[in-house]
Design a protein around this motif. Structure first.
Motif, mmCIF file in Angstrom:
data_model
loop_
_atom_site.group_PDB
_atom_site.id
_atom_site.type_symbol
_atom_site.label_atom_id
_atom_site.label_comp_id
_atom_site.label_asym_id
_atom_site.label_seq_id
_atom_site.Cartn_x
_atom_site.Cartn_y
_atom_site.Cartn_z
ATOM 1 N N GLU A 151 -4.881 -1.695 -0.982
ATOM 2 C CA GLU A 151 -5.035 -0.279 -0.643
ATOM 3 C C GLU A 151 -3.908 0.547 -1.252
ATOM 4 O O GLU A 151 -4.135 1.634 -1.797
ATOM 5 N N LEU A 152 -2.681 0.022 -1.172
ATOM 6 C CA LEU A 152 -1.537 0.709 -1.782
ATOM 7 C C LEU A 152 -1.730 0.839 -3.287
ATOM 8 O O LEU A 152 -1.534 1.922 -3.860
ATOM 9 N N PHE A 153 -2.114 -0.255 -3.930
ATOM 10 C CA PHE A 153 -2.287 -0.250 -5.386
ATOM 11 C C PHE A 153 -3.314 0.795 -5.814
ATOM 12 O O PHE A 153 -3.087 1.574 -6.739
ATOM 13 N N HIS A 154 -4.457 0.817 -5.125
ATOM 14 C CA HIS A 154 -5.513 1.755 -5.508
ATOM 15 C C HIS A 154 -5.113 3.204 -5.214
ATOM 16 O O HIS A 154 -5.509 4.119 -5.945
ATOM 17 N N LYS B 209 8.672 -4.525 1.922
ATOM 18 C CA LYS B 209 8.600 -3.264 1.187
ATOM 19 C C LYS B 209 9.250 -3.401 -0.195
ATOM 20 O O LYS B 209 8.693 -2.962 -1.207
ATOM 21 N N ASP B 210 10.419 -4.019 -0.237
ATOM 22 C CA ASP B 210 11.115 -4.189 -1.520
ATOM 23 C C ASP B 210 10.329 -5.086 -2.468
ATOM 24 O O ASP B 210 10.275 -4.837 -3.681
ATOM 25 N N GLU B 211 9.721 -6.142 -1.925
ATOM 26 C CA GLU B 211 8.930 -7.043 -2.767
ATOM 27 C C GLU B 211 7.698 -6.332 -3.325
ATOM 28 O O GLU B 211 7.308 -6.559 -4.480
ATOM 29 N N CYS B 212 7.093 -5.469 -2.517
ATOM 30 C CA CYS B 212 5.932 -4.705 -2.989
ATOM 31 C C CYS B 212 6.313 -3.789 -4.147
ATOM 32 O O CYS B 212 5.605 -3.713 -5.159
ATOM 33 N N ARG B 213 7.420 -3.098 -3.995
ATOM 34 C CA ARG B 213 7.864 -2.200 -5.062
ATOM 35 C C ARG B 213 8.173 -2.982 -6.337
ATOM 36 O O ARG B 213 7.809 -2.570 -7.441
ATOM 37 N N GLN B 214 8.836 -4.133 -6.181
ATOM 38 C CA GLN B 214 9.190 -4.938 -7.346
ATOM 39 C C GLN B 214 7.952 -5.472 -8.047
ATOM 40 O O GLN B 214 7.885 -5.520 -9.276
ATOM 41 N N LEU B 215 6.950 -5.869 -7.261
ATOM 42 C CA LEU B 215 5.697 -6.358 -7.838
ATOM 43 C C LEU B 215 4.996 -5.256 -8.622
ATOM 44 O O LEU B 215 4.478 -5.487 -9.724
ATOM 45 N N PHE C 107 2.759 -4.970 -12.619
ATOM 46 C CA PHE C 107 1.720 -3.989 -12.916
ATOM 47 C C PHE C 107 2.229 -2.787 -13.709
ATOM 48 O O PHE C 107 1.437 -1.919 -14.071
ATOM 49 N N ASN C 108 3.541 -2.749 -13.942
ATOM 50 C CA ASN C 108 4.131 -1.645 -14.703
ATOM 51 C C ASN C 108 3.668 -0.298 -14.152
ATOM 52 O O ASN C 108 3.294 0.616 -14.889
ATOM 53 N N GLU D 83 -10.675 -7.355 -11.400
ATOM 54 C CA GLU D 83 -9.418 -6.647 -11.169
ATOM 55 C C GLU D 83 -8.819 -7.037 -9.824
ATOM 56 O O GLU D 83 -7.611 -7.274 -9.708
ATOM 57 N N THR D 84 -9.670 -7.116 -8.800
ATOM 58 C CA THR D 84 -9.190 -7.494 -7.475
ATOM 59 C C THR D 84 -8.575 -8.886 -7.497
ATOM 60 O O THR D 84 -7.511 -9.119 -6.915
ATOM 61 N N ASN D 85 -9.231 -9.825 -8.176
ATOM 62 C CA ASN D 85 -8.684 -11.178 -8.288
ATOM 63 C C ASN D 85 -7.324 -11.164 -8.972
ATOM 64 O O ASN D 85 -6.401 -11.881 -8.580
ATOM 65 N N TRP D 86 -7.210 -10.359 -10.013
ATOM 66 C CA TRP D 86 -5.953 -10.261 -10.761
ATOM 67 C C TRP D 86 -4.833 -9.751 -9.849
ATOM 68 O O TRP D 86 -3.728 -10.308 -9.832
ATOM 69 N N ILE D 87 -5.120 -8.721 -9.072
ATOM 70 C CA ILE D 87 -4.107 -8.161 -8.172
ATOM 71 C C ILE D 87 -3.724 -9.178 -7.099
ATOM 72 O O ILE D 87 -2.537 -9.406 -6.825
ATOM 73 N N LEU D 88 -4.735 -9.814 -6.492
ATOM 74 C CA LEU D 88 -4.455 -10.771 -5.419
ATOM 75 C C LEU D 88 -3.709 -11.994 -5.937
ATOM 76 O O LEU D 88 -2.813 -12.510 -5.264
ATOM 77 N N ASN D 89 -4.077 -12.474 -7.117
ATOM 78 C CA ASN D 89 -3.363 -13.622 -7.682
ATOM 79 C C ASN D 89 -1.895 -13.291 -7.902
ATOM 80 O O ASN D 89 -1.012 -14.123 -7.654
ATOM 81 N N SER D 90 -1.623 -12.081 -8.361
ATOM 82 C CA SER D 90 -0.234 -11.658 -8.545
ATOM 83 C C SER D 90 0.478 -11.545 -7.202
ATOM 84 O O SER D 90 1.646 -11.917 -7.076
ATOM 85 N N PHE D 91 -0.241 -11.042 -6.207
ATOM 86 C CA PHE D 91 0.335 -10.908 -4.862
ATOM 87 C C PHE D 91 0.716 -12.280 -4.307
ATOM 88 O O PHE D 91 1.841 -12.497 -3.857
#
Length: 336
Positions: free
Chosen positions: A201-204, A162-168, A173-174, A141-149
């Protein structure tokens, strides 16, 4: 080749992160001189792009690499040798990277054999590490999140606005997050952009499973003093949950994953549960105490052995599938 110590491997990876110029050999004989390097996350290899008018550099993700091939052992190199666009002596500096189920290929020449061997050894080491890690749902799961990041970071930038984080969060990640919670997180860290660890950390923090929190509270003690972040189950409490709620079996297989070589083993001892805690709990202190947190509890329930689909049916072909298609009935319904 002598086995390197961990310190020596770390030094080798540091060299790859600094990078060097490698020559990409194209099928038509074109040569591209680029400074290749391993990203500091150790998730992918890429190259520096000095001309901003060109497309963003390609990223070769470690977990998508199928093979590192040494020498002139590809069709591209064969053709270049045949047309005398390369010298046979250059083979000691040559290697190729195959990725994306062998659909993608890159053929490279290093300045000398020593540099080539550093790249080969470093990449093979990372491939092995990633293959071991991928057996663990949590790190997958961590790899999946980081690869998307990293897939949307620009050039060598290691942060998202901040805007890019929200869009991601929304697009990839829906994930729905309230404006209040989103702003509170950025106020907490007092920044307007996030690096990869902060994004994790934000995602979790915004994907905590409140439904599982309620289940854990039924089996945990002193829950009035525990928050969603501090709640845990002991090995005894987790065993009680698995026996009462799950009637759970664990699938045991040998390393060769033979489809005929597995046994079903019921969970009925604290020792078995402690093994599960060691496998799925990421907090070292929790592990040491024999406890499992909400996140570890979630990762355990999302693992292959705990899915609704019986793993001894979903993992292996357990029926005769060698007959013609019209010999089989297809189980279907109005909606499927």
């Amino acid at each position: 080749m002598l086995t390197k110590t961990q310190e020596q491997m770390n030094e080798l990876l540091r060299e790859l992160k600094l990078g060097c110029v490698l020559v990409e050999q194209k099928y038509d004989g074109t040569k591209c001189f680029r400074h290749y390097y391993l990203h500091k996350s150790e998730q992918f290899v890429t190259y520096r792009q000095t001309n901003r008018t060109l497309p963003s550099p390609i990223r070769y993700y470690i977990n998508q690499i199928d093979e590192i091939r040494v020498g002139f052992k590809t069709r591209t190199f064969d053709r270049l040798i045949k047309h005398k666009l390369l010298r046979q002596d250059d083979e000691q500096c040559a290697f190729s990277i195959f990725s994306n189920n062998y659909r993608d290929e890159i053929n490279l020449l290093a300045n000398d054999e020593e540099i080539r061997n550093i790249w080969i050894e470093g990449l093979q080491y990372l491939i092995e590490i990633h293959s071991q890690i991928q057996q663990n749902y949590l790190t997958n799961e961590t790899n999946w999140i980081l690869n998307s990041f990293y897939s949307i970071t620009k050039q060598r930038s290691d942060s998202l606005s901040k805007d890019e984080c929200r869009q991601l969060l929304i697009d990839t990640f829906n994930t729905k997050v309230s404006d209040e919670d989103f702003e509170r997180f950025f106020q907490k860290i007092d920044k307007n952009s996030l690096v990869s660890d902060e994004f994790l950390e934000l995602f979790h923090s915004i994907t905590l499973r409140h439904d599982l929190y309620k289940i854990m509270k039924k089996y945990a003690n002193n829950t009035e003093n525990q928050t969603i972040d501090s709640l845990y189950l002991t090995a005894e409490q987790l065993l009680e949950f698995l026996q009462k709620e799950q009637n759970q079996f664990v699938l045991k297989t040998r390393k060769n994953d033979s489809k005929c070589d597995f046994t079903l083993e019921s969970i009925n001892t604290n020792e078995q549960v402690k093994e599960l805690i060691q496998q799925f709990e990421s907090n070292d202190q929790m592990k040491e105490n024999g406890h499992i947190s909400l996140k570890g509890f979630r990762d355990l329930l999302l693992s292959d052995d705990f899915t609704l689909m019986k793993p001894w049916c979903s993992r292996f072909v357990y029926q005769d599938m060698t007959r013609p298609l019209n010999d089989y009935y297809i189980n279907t319904s109005y909606n499927t």
